[in-house]
Design a protein around this motif. Structure first.
Motif, PDB file in Angstrom:
ATOM      1  N   UNK A 198     -24.637 -34.596 -49.461  1.00  0.00           N
ATOM      2  CA  UNK A 198     -25.604 -35.666 -49.758  1.00  0.00           C
ATOM      3  C   UNK A 198     -26.874 -34.957 -50.355  1.00  0.00           C
ATOM      4  N   UNK A 199     -26.982 -35.268 -51.458  1.00  0.00           N
ATOM      5  CA  UNK A 199     -27.993 -34.672 -52.644  1.00  0.00           C
ATOM      6  C   UNK A 199     -29.279 -35.087 -52.697  1.00  0.00           C
ATOM      7  N   UNK A 200     -29.429 -36.158 -51.811  1.00  0.00           N
ATOM      8  CA  UNK A 200     -30.760 -36.836 -52.054  1.00  0.00           C
ATOM      9  C   UNK A 200     -31.970 -36.142 -51.411  1.00  0.00           C
ATOM     10  N   UNK A 201     -33.075 -36.176 -52.173  1.00  0.00           N
ATOM     11  CA  UNK A 201     -34.255 -35.485 -51.443  1.00  0.00           C
ATOM     12  C   UNK A 201     -34.519 -35.971 -50.149  1.00  0.00           C
ATOM     13  N   UNK A 202     -35.260 -35.171 -49.034  1.00  0.00           N
ATOM     14  CA  UNK A 202     -35.461 -35.795 -47.600  1.00  0.00           C
ATOM     15  C   UNK A 202     -36.923 -36.042 -47.686  1.00  0.00           C
ATOM     16  N   UNK A 217     -35.827 -39.828 -49.688  1.00  0.00           N
ATOM     17  CA  UNK A 217     -36.881 -40.366 -50.548  1.00  0.00           C
ATOM     18  C   UNK A 217     -36.649 -41.831 -51.235  1.00  0.00           C
ATOM     19  N   UNK A 218     -35.354 -42.077 -51.406  1.00  0.00           N
ATOM     20  CA  UNK A 218     -34.910 -43.493 -51.778  1.00  0.00           C
ATOM     21  C   UNK A 218     -34.983 -44.432 -50.856  1.00  0.00           C
ATOM     22  N   UNK A 219     -35.393 -44.292 -49.827  1.00  0.00           N
ATOM     23  CA  UNK A 219     -35.449 -45.151 -48.741  1.00  0.00           C
ATOM     24  C   UNK A 219     -34.263 -45.349 -47.634  1.00  0.00           C
ATOM     25  N   UNK A 220     -33.085 -44.468 -47.957  1.00  0.00           N
ATOM     26  CA  UNK A 220     -32.011 -44.528 -47.103  1.00  0.00           C
ATOM     27  C   UNK A 220     -32.074 -43.845 -46.086  1.00  0.00           C
ATOM     28  N   UNK A 221     -31.307 -43.900 -45.089  1.00  0.00           N
ATOM     29  CA  UNK A 221     -31.157 -43.215 -43.859  1.00  0.00           C
ATOM     30  C   UNK A 221     -29.851 -42.592 -43.515  1.00  0.00           C
ATOM     31  N   UNK A 222     -30.045 -41.517 -42.615  1.00  0.00           N
ATOM     32  CA  UNK A 222     -28.794 -40.842 -42.172  1.00  0.00           C
ATOM     33  C   UNK A 222     -29.147 -40.489 -40.569  1.00  0.00           C
ATOM     34  N   UNK A 223     -28.046 -41.071 -39.769  1.00  0.00           N
ATOM     35  CA  UNK A 223     -28.368 -40.664 -38.222  1.00  0.00           C
ATOM     36  C   UNK A 223     -27.572 -39.397 -38.131  1.00  0.00           C
TER      37      UNK A 223
END
Length: 302
Positions: A198-202, A217-223
């Motif tokens: 997953x390349x998204x900024x945290x 940073x895009x508002x998405x989450x990962x458990x």
């Protein structure tokens, strides 16, 4: 098979190499990435340079001096050190695997923690810097590894054999190197199928009494039940934790001979803490090199 393997080509590592090679031992130096010395624009407090010098010049001269003596110097990322036999260690690197009875860790002292909100708050509560040390606690659970290079994949591969699934978070960094490396791993190891990228900024690490996951940073989450940090290349403290070496904070603990608590492993330079100066690194490198010589001779003469 070498007599001594040195990890790091800064003033400590090269000093150790010079002394070990002059004692007629076979010496391999493995290094990767830039040294702190290379970043020094001006050096005017080191002996023998009345007009001063600069870091890149001194760094290159040290490596050239070692090579002139017959030291083999290879630009390769070291990903692990492990016990090979009762009297030798195996060093895994991007250029291949090597073995020697003595290893000198001279990697410098790097800061591993990325600037991610909440990360430091959960250290010891789900945030770890060593998959070998703490991966067992996440068997059957989901984990993340923060990093974007070979070292992050090495940590993820260890976890993939334990955890239910592993996501490597590149935190916005380019993933092209990891994509290629992961494809290679998937071709030879079934466990690699558990690893995703997953390349998204945290934006923030979240949780309560323990880590629960990340928000991007895009508002998405990962458990995630556990987060392992593997930024850049493995450093001295990373190797120390996996080998069970004693630490003083983030520095490797040594005695007056630059010996660690593991027989045949020595450490020198910035990774041992204290005065972060070239003169100290060169001195400790000389001591570590001579100590390694004495050790190798002691086990080969038996």
């Amino acid at each position: 098979m070498y007599d001594v393997i040195i990890i790091g080509a800064g003033p400590a590592g090269i000093s150790a190499a010079l002394y070990a090679r002059r004692a007629n031992l076979s010496v391999l130096v493995l290094y990767h990435g830039s040294s702190q010395l290379e970043k020094a624009h001006k050096i005017d407090n080191y002996y023998g340079f009345p007009q001063g010098t600069d870091g890149p010049t001194l760094y290159a001269a040290g490596i050239a001096q070692a090579q002139a003596l017959g030291v083999q110097v290879i630009d390769a990322e070291v990903t692990g050190i492990q016990f090979a036999t009762e009297k030798s260690y195996g060093v895994a690197s991007s250029a291949g695997d090597y073995e020697a009875p003595a290893v000198i860790i001279a990697t410098g002292n790097k800061k591993l923690r990325p600037a991610i909100q909440g990360l430091a708050d959960f250290e010891g509560k789900g945030v770890s810097y060593c998959a070998v040390c703490d991966g067992f606690f996440y068997r059957g659970k989901r984990c993340c590894v923060i990093g974007a290079r070979r070292y992050a994949l090495e940590e993820a591969m260890h976890l993939a054999n334990i955890a239910a699934g592993v996501t490597i978070l590149t935190n916005g960094e380019d993933s092209s190197e990891l994509d290629a490396l992961l494809a290679e791993e998937r071709a030879k190891s079934p466990a690699a199928a558990k690893i995703t990228l997953d390349t998204r900024p945290i934006a923030v690490v979240q949780g309560g009494a323990a880590v629960q996951g990340v928000t991007f940073a895009d508002g998405g989450t990962l458990q995630s039940d556990g987060i392992f940090v593997a930024i850049g290349s493995a450093g001295g403290a990373d190797f120390a934790k996996k080998l069970g070496l004693a630490l003083n904070g983030d520095s490797i603990a040594t005695d007056e001979h630059m010996a660690t608590n593991a027989k045949g492993i020595y450490s020198c330079g910035n990774v041992t803490g204290g005065l972060l100066q070239i003169s100290k690194a060169v001195y400790e490198g000389a001591v570590a090199g001579l100590s390694a010589v004495a050790y190798v001779r002691s086990i080969t003469e038996r």
